[in-house]
Motif scaffolding. Structure first.
Motif, PDB file in Angstrom:
ATOM      1  N   MET A   1       3.613  18.259 -32.017  1.00  0.00           N
ATOM      2  CA  MET A   1       3.482  16.820 -31.734  1.00  0.00           C
ATOM      3  C   MET A   1       2.408  16.627 -30.659  1.00  0.00           C
ATOM      4  SD  MET A   1       6.381  14.140 -30.465  1.00  0.00           S
ATOM      5  CE  MET A   1       7.293  14.323 -31.992  1.00  0.00           C
ATOM      6  N   LEU A   2       1.486  15.688 -30.904  1.00  0.00           N
ATOM      7  CA  LEU A   2       0.404  15.442 -29.953  1.00  0.00           C
ATOM      8  C   LEU A   2       0.927  14.754 -28.696  1.00  0.00           C
ATOM      9  CD1 LEU A   2      -2.383  14.169 -32.370  1.00  0.00           C
ATOM     10  CD2 LEU A   2      -2.135  16.458 -31.370  1.00  0.00           C
ATOM     11  N   PRO A   3       0.341  15.088 -27.540  1.00  0.00           N
ATOM     12  CA  PRO A   3       0.757  14.419 -26.288  1.00  0.00           C
ATOM     13  C   PRO A   3       0.472  12.913 -26.354  1.00  0.00           C
ATOM     14  CG  PRO A   3      -0.563  16.375 -25.846  1.00  0.00           C
ATOM     15  CD  PRO A   3      -0.663  16.135 -27.310  1.00  0.00           C
ATOM     16  N   GLU A   4       1.430  12.118 -25.926  1.00  0.00           N
ATOM     17  CA  GLU A   4       1.270  10.661 -25.958  1.00  0.00           C
ATOM     18  C   GLU A   4       0.178  10.211 -24.983  1.00  0.00           C
ATOM     19  OE1 GLU A   4       5.050   9.071 -25.095  1.00  0.00           O
ATOM     20  OE2 GLU A   4       5.986   9.720 -26.983  1.00  0.00           O
ATOM     21  N   PHE A   5      -0.581   9.220 -25.374  1.00  0.00           N
ATOM     22  CA  PHE A   5      -1.664   8.598 -24.597  1.00  0.00           C
ATOM     23  C   PHE A   5      -2.863   9.521 -24.396  1.00  0.00           C
ATOM     24  CE2 PHE A   5       2.159   6.358 -23.051  1.00  0.00           C
ATOM     25  CZ  PHE A   5       1.837   5.082 -23.460  1.00  0.00           C
ATOM     26  N   MET A   6      -2.748  10.786 -24.835  1.00  0.00           N
ATOM     27  CA  MET A   6      -3.903  11.685 -24.686  1.00  0.00           C
ATOM     28  C   MET A   6      -4.856  11.518 -25.865  1.00  0.00           C
ATOM     29  SD  MET A   6      -3.957  15.800 -24.082  1.00  0.00           S
ATOM     30  CE  MET A   6      -5.497  16.686 -23.826  1.00  0.00           C
ATOM     31  N   PHE A   7      -4.307  11.339 -27.053  1.00  0.00           N
ATOM     32  CA  PHE A   7      -5.133  11.161 -28.245  1.00  0.00           C
ATOM     33  C   PHE A   7      -4.833   9.859 -28.963  1.00  0.00           C
ATOM     34  CE2 PHE A   7      -5.049  15.723 -27.552  1.00  0.00           C
ATOM     35  CZ  PHE A   7      -6.369  16.087 -27.714  1.00  0.00           C
ATOM     36  N   HIS A   8      -3.708   9.246 -28.721  1.00  0.00           N
ATOM     37  CA  HIS A   8      -3.350   8.040 -29.465  1.00  0.00           C
ATOM     38  C   HIS A   8      -2.381   7.209 -28.634  1.00  0.00           C
ATOM     39  CE1 HIS A   8       0.786   9.389 -30.312  1.00  0.00           C
ATOM     40  NE2 HIS A   8       0.252  10.580 -30.271  1.00  0.00           N
ATOM     41  N   PRO A   9      -2.421   5.897 -28.831  1.00  0.00           N
ATOM     42  CA  PRO A   9      -1.438   5.040 -28.163  1.00  0.00           C
ATOM     43  C   PRO A   9      -0.070   5.141 -28.851  1.00  0.00           C
ATOM     44  CG  PRO A   9      -2.867   3.734 -29.567  1.00  0.00           C
ATOM     45  CD  PRO A   9      -3.416   5.123 -29.586  1.00  0.00           C
ATOM     46  N   VAL A  10       0.968   4.900 -28.076  1.00  0.00           N
ATOM     47  CA  VAL A  10       2.319   5.016 -28.615  1.00  0.00           C
ATOM     48  C   VAL A  10       2.639   3.837 -29.529  1.00  0.00           C
ATOM     49  CG1 VAL A  10       4.752   5.216 -28.026  1.00  0.00           C
ATOM     50  CG2 VAL A  10       3.024   6.288 -26.577  1.00  0.00           C
ATOM     51  N   ASN A  11       2.273   2.628 -29.110  1.00  0.00           N
ATOM     52  CA  ASN A  11       2.640   1.411 -29.859  1.00  0.00           C
ATOM     53  C   ASN A  11       1.424   0.810 -30.539  1.00  0.00           C
ATOM     54  OD1 ASN A  11       1.390   0.776 -27.497  1.00  0.00           O
ATOM     55  ND2 ASN A  11       2.737  -0.937 -26.976  1.00  0.00           N
ATOM     56  N   ARG A  12       0.801   1.575 -31.382  1.00  0.00           N
ATOM     57  CA  ARG A  12      -0.443   1.141 -32.021  1.00  0.00           C
ATOM     58  C   ARG A  12      -0.243  -0.141 -32.837  1.00  0.00           C
ATOM     59  NH1 ARG A  12      -5.045   3.597 -33.391  1.00  0.00           N
ATOM     60  NH2 ARG A  12      -4.223   5.607 -32.763  1.00  0.00           N
ATOM     61  N   PHE A  13       0.829  -0.223 -33.597  1.00  0.00           N
ATOM     62  CA  PHE A  13       1.021  -1.364 -34.488  1.00  0.00           C
ATOM     63  C   PHE A  13       1.927  -2.450 -33.888  1.00  0.00           C
ATOM     64  CE2 PHE A  13       0.278   2.384 -37.146  1.00  0.00           C
ATOM     65  CZ  PHE A  13      -0.810   1.962 -37.902  1.00  0.00           C
ATOM     66  N   GLN A  30      -7.278   3.758 -39.926  1.00  0.00           N
ATOM     67  CA  GLN A  30      -8.481   4.574 -39.883  1.00  0.00           C
ATOM     68  C   GLN A  30      -8.671   5.208 -38.508  1.00  0.00           C
ATOM     69  OE1 GLN A  30     -11.785   2.153 -41.158  1.00  0.00           O
ATOM     70  NE2 GLN A  30     -11.053   2.005 -43.297  1.00  0.00           N
ATOM     71  N   LYS A  31      -8.393   4.412 -37.445  1.00  0.00           N
ATOM     72  CA  LYS A  31      -8.477   4.970 -36.098  1.00  0.00           C
ATOM     73  C   LYS A  31      -7.477   6.127 -35.913  1.00  0.00           C
ATOM     74  CE  LYS A  31      -9.960   0.689 -33.801  1.00  0.00           C
ATOM     75  NZ  LYS A  31      -9.601  -0.328 -32.780  1.00  0.00           N
ATOM     76  N   GLN A  32      -6.274   5.940 -36.460  1.00  0.00           N
ATOM     77  CA  GLN A  32      -5.256   6.977 -36.318  1.00  0.00           C
ATOM     78  C   GLN A  32      -5.675   8.264 -37.029  1.00  0.00           C
ATOM     79  OE1 GLN A  32      -1.171   5.729 -36.678  1.00  0.00           O
ATOM     80  NE2 GLN A  32      -0.689   7.560 -37.891  1.00  0.00           N
TER      81      GLN A  32
END
Length: 231
Positions: A1-13, A30-32
């Motif tokens: 599991m990727l570290p939160e906020f390091m590569f992606h936001p938690v609440n993207r949608f 697409q960003k994800q």
């Protein structure tokens, strides 16, 4: 599991307004996907290092456990150096983890011995002989006239002994290696007796030659002047 906020936001949608959902949803997907590609590219060197370490560890473990070498070393820990260096004992080592199943099973024991000796170009034949055992130094009086507390039923008895006949010298005469061969077989016999034979049974190896016996004079084999001049 990727570290939160390091590569992606938690609440993207979660923060997409309802009126922009149709337009923004595809963009966020697409960003994800791009973030996942970037993360995989970032962690790829570490994955390769860890994979290489796992492969080395697995190879090392397989080399120790593929032929039950660890179990063999545990079961044969108290073996004498002479036994460990014996060529027949070395071929019998892979059977040590199965000694419980082989002990008492005449068929499995015979198959094991045939396989071991066949690898040395030796033929083994199973026979059962009645042997007479005598106590050379009896502790009790076995004759008449002794005191009643000292009288014993006897100091000898007969018992069947499992015997394996080894065919040696199939095409050659006895040479200087024979005595060392006999010693090797005796060391192997003691090893088999300890690990593969029940305590109430005994095993014996007899070495026989298939060559013709020595004749001083006969009418079947022609000898010059009717006697063996080579003798």
């Amino acid at each position: 599991m990727l570290p939160e906020f390091m590569f992606h936001p938690v609440n993207r949608f979660d923060n997409i307004p309802e009126r922009e959902w149709k337009e923004r949803f595809g963009e966020e997907c697409q960003k994800q996907e791009q973030e996942q590609k970037d993360a995989r590219r970032f962690f790829e060197p570490y994955d390769l290092i860890l994979l290489g370490m796992r492969a080395k560890v697995r190879h090392r473990v397989n080399s120790l456990t593929a032929d039950n070498a660890v179990v063999q070393d545990i079961l044969g820990d108290d073996m004498a150096v002479e036994q460990k260096e014996n060529r027949f004992v070395k071929r019998a080592m892979p059977f040590l983890p199965k000694c419980k199943d082989i002990r008492g099973d005449s068929t499995l024991l015979t198959l094991m011995l045939r396989k071991i000796f066949f690898a040395e170009d030796l033929v083994v034949e199973k026979r059962v002989y009645g042997s007479r055992f005598v106590d050379e130094d009896p502790r009790y009086d076995d004759g008449e006239g002794g005191k009643l507390p000292d009288v014993f039923v006897g100091n000898e008895f007969c018992e069947n002994v499992i015997t394996y006949v080894i065919r040696y010298w199939p095409d050659d005469d006895c040479n200087e290696h024979f005595l060392s061969f006999v010693n090797e077989v005796e060391v192997f016999r003691l090893f088999v007796q300890d690990y593969f034979i029940s305590i109430e049974e005994s095993i014996r190896f007899d070495i026989e030659c298939d060559g013709p016996c020595l004749r001083l004079s006969d009418t079947i084999t022609y000898n010059y002047l009717n006697y063996n001049t080579n003798l």
